[in-house]
Design a protein around this motif. Structure first.
Motif, short mmCIF file in Angstrom:
data_model
loop_
_atom_site.label_atom_id
_atom_site.label_comp_id
_atom_site.label_asym_id
_atom_site.label_seq_id
_atom_site.Cartn_x
_atom_site.Cartn_y
_atom_site.Cartn_z
N THR A 173 0.82 -1.22 0.00
CA THR A 173 0.00 0.00 0.00
C THR A 173 0.85 1.26 0.00
OG1 THR A 173 -0.09 -0.11 2.42
CG2 THR A 173 -1.91 -1.13 1.20
N ARG A 174 2.15 1.12 0.34
CA ARG A 174 3.11 2.22 0.35
C ARG A 174 2.69 3.32 1.35
NH1 ARG A 174 6.69 2.39 -3.65
NH2 ARG A 174 6.71 4.64 -3.87
N THR A 175 1.96 2.94 2.37
CA THR A 175 1.52 3.92 3.36
C THR A 175 2.62 4.28 4.34
OG1 THR A 175 0.60 2.10 4.70
CG2 THR A 175 -0.91 3.27 3.23
N HIS A 176 3.79 3.66 4.18
CA HIS A 176 4.94 4.03 5.02
C HIS A 176 5.66 5.25 4.46
CE1 HIS A 176 6.76 1.89 1.73
NE2 HIS A 176 7.97 2.20 2.14
N LEU A 177 5.24 5.73 3.29
CA LEU A 177 5.84 6.91 2.67
C LEU A 177 4.96 8.12 2.94
CD1 LEU A 177 6.85 5.35 -0.78
CD2 LEU A 177 8.29 5.68 1.25
N LEU A 178 5.56 9.17 3.51
CA LEU A 178 4.79 10.35 3.90
C LEU A 178 5.16 11.53 3.02
CD1 LEU A 178 4.99 10.12 7.81
CD2 LEU A 178 3.53 8.86 6.20
N ALA A 179 4.13 12.10 2.39
CA ALA A 179 4.30 13.30 1.58
C ALA A 179 4.43 14.52 2.50
CB ALA A 179 3.10 13.46 0.64
N PRO A 180 4.85 15.66 1.97
CA PRO A 180 4.91 16.87 2.80
C PRO A 180 3.59 17.12 3.52
CG PRO A 180 6.02 17.28 0.73
CD PRO A 180 5.38 15.92 0.60
N GLY A 181 3.68 17.46 4.80
CA GLY A 181 2.50 17.68 5.63
C GLY A 181 2.87 17.57 7.09
N VAL A 182 1.84 17.60 7.94
CA VAL A 182 2.03 17.47 9.39
C VAL A 182 1.30 16.22 9.85
CG1 VAL A 182 1.75 18.58 11.64
CG2 VAL A 182 2.16 19.99 9.60
N TYR A 183 2.00 15.39 10.59
CA TYR A 183 1.47 14.09 10.99
C TYR A 183 1.64 13.86 12.49
CZ TYR A 183 2.01 13.07 5.98
OH TYR A 183 1.96 13.10 4.60
N LYS A 184 0.82 12.95 13.00
CA LYS A 184 1.02 12.41 14.34
C LYS A 184 1.14 10.90 14.20
CE LYS A 184 -1.13 15.87 17.36
NZ LYS A 184 -2.20 16.10 18.37
N LEU A 185 2.27 10.37 14.66
CA LEU A 185 2.53 8.94 14.60
C LEU A 185 2.48 8.38 16.02
CD1 LEU A 185 3.43 6.41 12.93
CD2 LEU A 185 5.79 7.08 13.49
N GLY A 186 1.55 7.50 16.26
CA GLY A 186 1.44 6.86 17.57
C GLY A 186 2.23 5.57 17.59
N VAL A 187 3.17 5.43 18.53
CA VAL A 187 3.95 4.21 18.65
C VAL A 187 3.74 3.61 20.03
CG1 VAL A 187 5.69 5.04 17.02
CG2 VAL A 187 6.05 5.39 19.47
N ARG A 188 3.91 2.31 20.11
CA ARG A 188 3.85 1.60 21.40
C ARG A 188 5.15 0.83 21.58
NH1 ARG A 188 -1.49 -1.41 22.82
NH2 ARG A 188 -1.94 0.72 23.51
N VAL A 189 5.83 1.11 22.69
CA VAL A 189 7.05 0.39 23.03
C VAL A 189 6.67 -0.68 24.04
CG1 VAL A 189 9.41 0.58 23.89
CG2 VAL A 189 8.38 2.51 22.68
N ALA A 190 6.92 -1.94 23.70
CA ALA A 190 6.48 -3.04 24.54
C ALA A 190 7.61 -4.04 24.73
CB ALA A 190 5.26 -3.73 23.92
N ALA A 191 7.48 -4.87 25.78
CA ALA A 191 8.48 -5.89 26.08
C ALA A 191 7.80 -7.06 26.79
CB ALA A 191 9.59 -5.32 26.95
N ALA A 192 8.54 -8.15 26.91
CA ALA A 192 7.98 -9.35 27.51
C ALA A 192 7.74 -9.19 29.01
CB ALA A 192 8.89 -10.55 27.26
N ASN A 193 8.54 -8.36 29.67
CA ASN A 193 8.47 -8.28 31.13
C ASN A 193 8.34 -6.84 31.63
OD1 ASN A 193 11.10 -7.74 30.24
ND2 ASN A 193 12.01 -8.37 32.18
N SER A 194 7.69 -5.99 30.83
CA SER A 194 7.50 -4.60 31.25
C SER A 194 6.18 -4.07 30.71
CB SER A 194 8.66 -3.74 30.74
OG SER A 194 8.51 -2.39 31.15
N ARG A 195 5.65 -3.10 31.40
CA ARG A 195 4.42 -2.47 30.91
C ARG A 195 4.71 -1.70 29.62
NH1 ARG A 195 1.45 0.22 36.23
NH2 ARG A 195 0.93 -1.75 37.29
N PRO A 196 3.80 -1.74 28.66
CA PRO A 196 4.02 -1.00 27.41
C PRO A 196 3.91 0.51 27.64
CG PRO A 196 1.82 -1.95 27.43
CD PRO A 196 2.53 -2.50 28.63
N VAL A 197 4.59 1.26 26.78
CA VAL A 197 4.58 2.71 26.84
C VAL A 197 4.05 3.24 25.51
CG1 VAL A 197 5.99 4.79 27.03
CG2 VAL A 197 6.51 2.80 28.45
#
Length: 227
Positions: A173-197
């Motif tokens: 889908t090529r949705t990983h390519l961002l054209a000029p503009g302003v974006y908000k990217l939500g990420v989640r950092v997770a692990a096997a033995n820790s609460r996600p952030v």
């Protein structure tokens, strides 16, 4: 109750507590000693910087080109007292700012894992206590190499920059390519033995390229935490 009976009760209780502690040792220790994930973002070296991307032919190994590019990264740190295991950064949501100033979700965006810097891993085996690692959010190649890199987007003028998110696998889908503009990217950092952030990044891509890094980081791209 005689002294012998009291001694027997004390011995029994002590044995019971010793067995209980042995069985629950890990659980009791984990109450005070545990990993804790934190994220830092800074539009400045070494987090983000100008570098060169060497592109080679996967079949022959021949170097096809060395292209100037900028990398945008976040720093993921384990602020806890024990090692955190199997850490991943997941790009879970993308929003784009409309003409009315409101951020609207990009429905075609494919949620996917991002890659750890330098190694390209998707799941990091671990991060020791008080240590950290960089995770690549994306990179911007010099506009004159955008087509050769396969990062061109229909409708984006020649000479304008495109931000390529450093995802696990480039989706069709090529949705990983961002054209000029302003974006908000939500990420989640997770692990096997820790609460996600959960962490939200605001990306501003003006479309302009500057060879000077300081100029690029003021007039070419914006990269900060969004609240």
């Amino acid at each position: 109750m005689s002294s012998l009976e009291i001694a027997a009760w004390v011995a029994a209780i002590a044995t019971f507590l010793a067995v209980l502690v042995a069985l629950l040792k890990e659980e009791l220790v984990s109450v005070w000693r545990k990993p804790s994930l934190k994220v830092r973002i800074a539009l400045a070296p070494p987090d983000c910087h100008k570098t060169e991307m060497t592109v080679g032919d996967p079949r022959t190994g021949e170097v096809l080109g060395i292209w100037p590019c900028y990398y945008l990264r976040i720093w993921v740190e384990n602020d806890g007292s024990v090692r955190v295991n199997y850490v991943e950064v997941f790009a879970r949501r993308l929003e784009r700012k409309d003409a009315d100033g409101q951020f609207k979700r990009e429905p075609q965006f494919l949620p996917i894992n991002l890659k750890w810097s330098h190694t390209g891993e998707v799941i990091l085996p671990g991060i020791s206590s008080k240590m950290g690692r960089f995770c690549d959010i994306g990179h911007i190649i010099h506009p004159k190499h955008t087509i050769a890199a396969g990062d061109a987007i229909e409708g984006v003028a020649a000479g304008a920059t495109v931000l390529s998110l450093d995802v696990q696998v480039a989706p069709n889908t090529r949705t990983h390519l961002l054209a000029p503009g302003v974006y908000k990217l939500g990420v989640r950092v997770a692990a096997a033995n820790s609460r996600p952030v959960d962490y939200t990044i605001q990306l501003t891509l003006t479309g302009n390229w500057f060879d000077d890094q300081a100029k690029m980081f003021t007039d070419g791209v914006g990269f900060r935490r969004a609240y």
